[in-house]
Enzyme design. Structure first.
Site, mmCIF file in Angstrom:
data_model
loop_
_atom_site.group_PDB
_atom_site.id
_atom_site.type_symbol
_atom_site.label_atom_id
_atom_site.label_comp_id
_atom_site.label_asym_id
_atom_site.label_seq_id
_atom_site.Cartn_x
_atom_site.Cartn_y
_atom_site.Cartn_z
ATOM 1 N N THR A 1 0.664 -1.254 0.032
ATOM 2 C CA THR A 1 -0.123 0.034 -0.102
ATOM 3 C C THR A 1 0.852 1.201 0.124
ATOM 4 O O THR A 1 0.260 2.348 -0.563
ATOM 5 C CB THR A 1 -0.922 0.070 1.265
ATOM 6 O OG1 THR A 1 -0.082 -0.150 2.504
ATOM 7 C CG2 THR A 1 -2.022 -1.143 1.155
ATOM 8 N N ILE B 1 -4.844 13.359 1.633
ATOM 9 C CA ILE B 1 -4.102 12.424 0.940
ATOM 10 C C ILE B 1 -2.577 12.607 1.202
ATOM 11 O O ILE B 1 -2.233 13.685 0.898
ATOM 12 C CB ILE B 1 -4.553 12.640 -0.400
ATOM 13 C CG1 ILE B 1 -6.089 12.278 -0.726
ATOM 14 C CG2 ILE B 1 -4.032 11.557 -1.367
ATOM 15 C CD1 ILE B 1 -6.534 11.039 -0.166
ATOM 16 N N GLY C 1 -7.664 6.853 5.095
ATOM 17 C CA GLY C 1 -7.505 5.686 4.284
ATOM 18 C C GLY C 1 -7.853 5.541 2.903
ATOM 19 O O GLY C 1 -9.049 5.714 2.704
ATOM 20 N N GLY D 1 -7.063 2.452 0.970
ATOM 21 C CA GLY D 1 -6.819 1.130 0.561
ATOM 22 C C GLY D 1 -8.141 0.345 0.038
ATOM 23 O O GLY D 1 -7.852 -0.755 -0.896
ATOM 24 N N GLU D 2 -9.122 0.865 0.393
ATOM 25 C CA GLU D 2 -10.414 -0.166 -0.122
ATOM 26 C C GLU D 2 -11.518 0.667 -0.538
ATOM 27 O O GLU D 2 -12.215 0.045 -1.606
ATOM 28 C CB GLU D 2 -11.158 -0.832 1.215
ATOM 29 C CG GLU D 2 -10.426 -1.816 1.834
ATOM 30 C CD GLU D 2 -10.431 -2.104 3.392
ATOM 31 O OE1 GLU D 2 -10.163 -1.327 3.945
ATOM 32 O OE2 GLU D 2 -10.837 -3.370 3.693
#
Lengths: 338, 745
Positions: free
Chosen positions: B473, B635, B708, B710-711
């Site tokens: 990641t 970000i 976050g 990642g998903e």
């Protein structure tokens, strides 16, 4: 994987002799399929005879005006050979539709002819399979059979032949030259692969110990009106659900000669000469192509998951013949269907 | 405060990129050890029953074979279930490899063959003869669903469906516009590039150093210690790099158990690597049958939402994920009823897979919303805006931040949505029908208590560490950025160490929480170092900072300087000398704010736009364009964050068109267990993917405002593609993946 010994053959005679005397021996060249099958315990040869140093990697002109492609010519070399590209673009296109650059660099012409099926059950030694272990049954017939055959199946096996190259070779009426203990012989592509019948464990008519020397491409005039159309579950790097090699010789406005071979639908590249004859002397038209497709598929039989293949094959035949007739072959780089 | 060098928020290359592309980065199966032995797992051929005999004599007779471990000769391990429960385990009795003669799923490990060489072990494994007595198995959810039940024990960290509000059934009956359909997403396996592997290095005295493929070194460590009754001091798990995991590395897997057991029994180092087909013999994204009923007025405003899910689990654990809650979280409605049930099938327990629950639940609701848009004749974005909610209605909380409106607007502009003719089959290019579709994405912004250490040395080098992981990641990179900015040093002077159980405590890497959690911990530890350093700087003789407060100084380029008078400065080295120290160390914990979680809900959002081209005659789909506008707070690194979204979108394309683990219900076995037959997208399947990070001010979840990424990239993508296919063809396919056979029907 099992224990095996490895020998590098120095001559064709030696290679043939090594294998013919040992039922557990196999030739190995690129190994892209055999090694895989050994890792999965599907193939368990006790001796591997490496033939990669034999002088079988040339592409030569034949006296009759064709080409002779050595058994050890890699798929990549064959696909990119200028003579093949110019005179047999159907073959070049079919090879490029298969596998990946890495595999095509290693896989050979002879090995490609001997690829074994990608049937899930054949590949899984934890399940029964008549092709892998004769007499154990065919769970694919009543299991997951989305990728399986619709033509020429038997109660014992519904696997398909996985090669793209062979579909083009069948359409081109190539001849396979082999060496055996009693000398050499030639086998037509039509007779090379078998239908499963009640001996699905036997893929081809090659006898044990016979070694492929070359594939001969007869002189042909299919450089303009041809296509290799491959339909699969993703846009590259997948085996064909249905593929069609179509080659036409068009004289004026009518079809003088037609060749049509199907991949992904049977235990061998599927040809139907009567269907091809239906095109002779006809003008190219979608209606006529649909009639031909219906005729080829007249005995098609679906299983639980693969009925769509009959419909897909029908559509693929019409599209491929239209592409060939229009002289707009399917590009293998642009994934858009023309 | 984080502006010092301004690394944060600026695209940065991966600090581990060179190591990865040159092969210097070592993965679990690449660590070597003296006298290493190799283990190969033998998998069961049946789905349910009993092992009646195991004949290992032929295997043992192969020269070089050391031992064949089975349930008959395994070592004793812990008795209680709790010893086998890892930090992500669902309620139930965890699977125990080689426990007894019972076979409970197809592909279950039934023996481990250990040999001097990998090839010898592989050969011997094929010679182990196992006889079974088979029992009737059940793997078909359509048969199992009749016995479905609401899980009696809740899985920690998984929100259960909220209590019903209003009267959803009656409101549905009364609603002028109704949508009522069943939606399915096929079983998927994670299929990371790196297969699961454990290299257990047996050290003198019995101490184990384990290189495991895991998303949580400490999770594997505590599992090994508790299962095998070892002191945690005697087990160190070191997993600096992970070749993709997508959730498959959250729980300690059976190869770890088997490798440790063999190492302890044989008192030597051992490596066990699973084969690709064995990667289909543990967790997966469960098959889920979802039924959605939407009732709305002619104006598109929702009057009723009902969303019911039945999902597979194993007979021994109640796996759970959040599938249905998203429907009400995304849309305002006064009458809501959401249910979630489990159906037991004879497979291994499912395991979280990238955006577990949301990836499939949002696919269903966002497909249903598209159907509602067509039923009411309202533009899909306008429909979503009419039902937009500024609050988490089920929990009566506000959002910490929610720039979903901006996602819709900015994404639509970039995509050119305003030029869309809503009529299905209205766009054509040659043989192909062209379709445009969109969907919403949402994922929870989670933070977990995490510790980190920072050590500054006199040479100006800073090391930060935490036991978290980097599953590809970009964790190494963002921790480096945060540390460098907090202390005003160059990224080149910072080393981040992670993936080692001996480092400060961290949960597994998952849930997209690592940037917020490990990032905050590193920031906090660096702030403590900063304060100590400042204290020393002020104490220095004739310090130019003697009268300054920490608010009045800037840390930059290895110096502390007065913000108003940058010519007055103290170098880090001078400060440390003044303090009489050659290193400054701090370990700190960062925890989520209880106050925030009591008052607010935190989520990231996205708007996904897809263009497809469908050869209707042949059933071939090309996804020629994706625009994904994501609002996810701060970000940290737009470059690695973009890569996360790209990967998520590719995952979504796989879900939409290709990925399906095929169960043969006669055999109770996954059959397409290879990367040749389990299709994930290849390069040819991927055209343009445009990622936009929508500006979102987030100040409640954590000091940096990180949510976050990642998903979130996978969520909504499959629905956007399905909706685009409908727009192109007029065919609504509610059973993903949308393959040729379904399109030709």
């Amino acid at each position: 994987m099992n224990r095996f010994s490895y020998v590098r053959a120095e001559s064709i005679d030696e290679a043939v002799r090594e294998v013919v005397t040992d039922p557990t021996a196999r030739f190995i060249a690129g190994g892209t399929n055999l090694i895989d099958l050994m890792k999965y315990n599907v193939e368990r040869p006790e001796r591997l005879i490496d033939i990669t140093r034999l002088p079988l990697n040339e592409i030569e002109e034949t006296d009759g005006g064709g080409l002779r492609v050595g058994a050890l010519v890699t798929n990549d070399a064959a696909a990119h050979d200028p003579r093949i590209q110019a005179r047999y673009p159907l073959l070049s296109s079919a090879i490029m539709a298969g596998a990946s650059p890495q595999l095509r660099n290693a896989a050979t012409t002879g090995g490609n002819l001997l690829q074994r099926t990608r049937c899930y059950y054949f590949y899984d030694s934890g399940t029964p399979c008549n092709k892998r272990e004769p007499g154990t049954g065919c769970p694919a017939s009543f299991g997951r059979n989305r990728i399986h055959a619709i033509l020429g199946t038997s109660n014992h096996c519904i696997a398909t032949h996985p090669s793209d190259m062979c579909v083009a070779l069948a359409a081109l009426e190539a001849v396979v030259h082999v060496a055996g203990p009693d000398g050499t012989r030639a086998i037509s592509m039509a007779d090379f692969h078998r239908l499963p019948g009640d001996t699905p464990e036997i893929d081809t008519n090659l006898r044990h110990g016979e070694m492929i020397l070359a594939v001969e491409l007869p002189p042909a005039d299919f450089g303009t009106n041809y296509t290799y159309l491959k339909l699969r579950d993703r846009l590259s790097y997948a085996f064909a659900l249905v593929s069609v090699a179509a080659a036409l010789r068009i004289d004026g406005r009518t079809i003088a000669e037609a060749r049509l071979a199907l991949g992904g639908v049977a235990h061998k590249p599927w040809r139907d000469s009567e269907a091809e004859n239906m095109l002779r002397g006809q003008a190219a038209s979608a209606e006529r192509f649909a009639d031909v497709a219906d005729y080829i598929l007249r005995d098609a039989k679906a299983f639980d998951d693969n009925a769509f293949k009959i419909d897909l094959a029908r559509r693929a035949i019409v599209t491929a013949l239209s592409q060939a007739a229009a002289g707009t072959p399917q590009s293998q780089t642009d994934k858009r269907i023309q | 405060m984080l502006q010092a060098n301004g690394y944060i928020g600026v695209p940065q290359n991966r600090v581990d990129g060179r190591a990865k592309v040159t092969g210097a980065a070592q993965y679990a199966a690449e660590f070597d050890a003296p006298n290493l032995a190799y283990g190969i797992v033998v998998s069961s051929a049946i789905a349910k029953g009993r092992i009646t005999s195991i004949d290992a004599s032929a295997a043992l007779a192969v020269p070089g074979v050391i031992q064949v471990f089975t349930h008959e000769n395994r070592s004793r391990t812990a008795w209680f279930d709790r010893s086998y429960r890892d930090e992500t385990a669902p309620p139930g009795s965890p699977f125990r490899p080689l426990y007894d003669d019972a076979v409970v799923y197809s592909g279950q490990p039934v023996a481990l063959v250990v040999a001097e060489e990998y090839e010898i072990a592989a050969c011997a494994a094929s010679l182990v003869q196992i006889e079974y007595e088979t029992d009737t198995h059940l793997t078909d959810i359509d048969l199992a669903k009749n016995e479905a039940y609401a899980p009696p024990r809740k899985r920690s960290g998984v929100k259960e469906p909220p209590s019903p509000r209003g009267d959803a059934e009656e409101a549905f009956v009364q609603a002028p516009v109704k949508i009522h359909h069943e939606y399915r997403v096929a079983i998927e396996h994670h299929n990371p590039m790196e297969p699961h592997a454990s290299t257990v290095i047996y050290q003198e005295g019995g101490k184990l150093v384990i290189h495991d493929k895991t998303q949580g070194a400490q999770n594997s460590q505590s599992y090994v210690a508790s299962v095998f009754g070892l002191s945690s001091d005697d087990v160190q798990v070191v997993a600096p790099f992970v070749g993709g995991a997508f959730g498959s590395g959250l729980r300690p897997q059976y190869q770890l158990f088997l490798a440790v057991m063999a190492a302890l029994e044989l008192k030597r180092s051992i490596r066990v690597v699973l084969t690709r087909d064995q990667m289909f013999t543990f967790g997966y994204r469960p098959l889920t049958i979802q039924t959605i009923s939407l009732g709305a007025g002619p104006d598109g405003k929702l009057q009723s939402i009902m969303h019911d899910a039945i999902q597979t689990t194993s007979p021994w654990e109640d796996y759970q994920e959040v599938v249905v809650n998203w429907s009400n979280l995304l849309y305002h409605c006064d009458n809501v009823k959401l249910t979630y049930k489990l159906a037991q099938v004879d497979t291994y327990t499912p395991i979280d897979m990238r955006a577990p629950g949301a990836a499939i639940g949002v696919t269903a609701i966002e497909t249903a919303m598209d159907e509602l848009a067509y039923a009411t004749g309202i533009d899909p974005i306008e429909l979503r805006l009419r039902n937009y909610t500024e609050t988490d209605e089920a929990n009566k909380k506000g959002f910490t931040s929610k720039e979903l409106r901006a996602c819709y607007q900015i994404g639509a502009e970039r995509f050119g949505w305003s030029k869309r003719n809503p009529e299905p089959r209205s766009m054509r290019d040659g043989r192909e029908l062209v379709g445009w579709g969109m969907a919403t994405g949402v994922w929870e912004a989670i933070m977990q208590k995490t510790a980190a250490r920072a050590v500054l040395t006199q040479d100006g080098k800073l090391e930060v560490s935490s036991a978290t992981a980097d599953i590809g990641t970009g964790t190494y990179t963002i921790l480096t950025q945060i540390a460098a900015d907090t202390l005003g040093v160059n990224m080149e002077d910072v080393t981040a160490r992670i993936g080692d159980s001996s480092l400060p405590k961290s949960p597994v890497q998952g849930g997209s929480w690592t940037a917020a959690s490990a990032g905050s911990a590193v920031q906090t530890a660096c702030q403590t170092v900063r304060e100590k350093l400042f204290k020393y700087a002020r104490q220095m003789d004739d310090s130019p900072l003697a009268n300054a407060s920490i608010e009045q100084v800037t840390f930059a380029n290895g110096k502390i300087l007065l913000t108003n008078d940058p010519s007055s400065s103290v170098t880090f080295a001078q400060a440390m000398q003044a303090g009489g120290v050659d290193r400054i160390e701090a370990e700190e914990k960062a925890s989520p704010s209880l106050q925030t979680s009591m008052s607010y809900s935190g989520y990231s959002h996205s708007a996904v736009f897809a263009e497809v081209r469908v050869d209707e005659g042949l059933g071939i789909v090309r996804v020629t364009r994706i625009v994904n506008a994501v609002a996810a707070g701060t970000i940290l690194n737009p470059k690695t964050a973009r890569s996360q979204i790209l990967g998520g979108v590719v995952f979504g394309i796989g879900m939409a068109l290709e990925e399906e683990s095929m169960l043969d219900h006669n055999l109770g076995r996954f059959m397409n267990h290879s990367l040749a037959e389990y299709h994930v997208p290849v390069n040819a399947d991927i055209y343009d993917i445009d990622v936009i990070f929508v500006s979102e001010h987030e100040d409640k979840l954590n000091p940096m405002g990180v949510k976050g990424v990642g998903e979130i990239g996978v969520v909504g993508t499959a629905a956007a593609i399905g909706n685009a296919i409908y727009h192109a063809t007029g065919k609504r396919i509610r059973d993903y993946p949308i393959t040729i056979d379904k399109l030709l029907k």
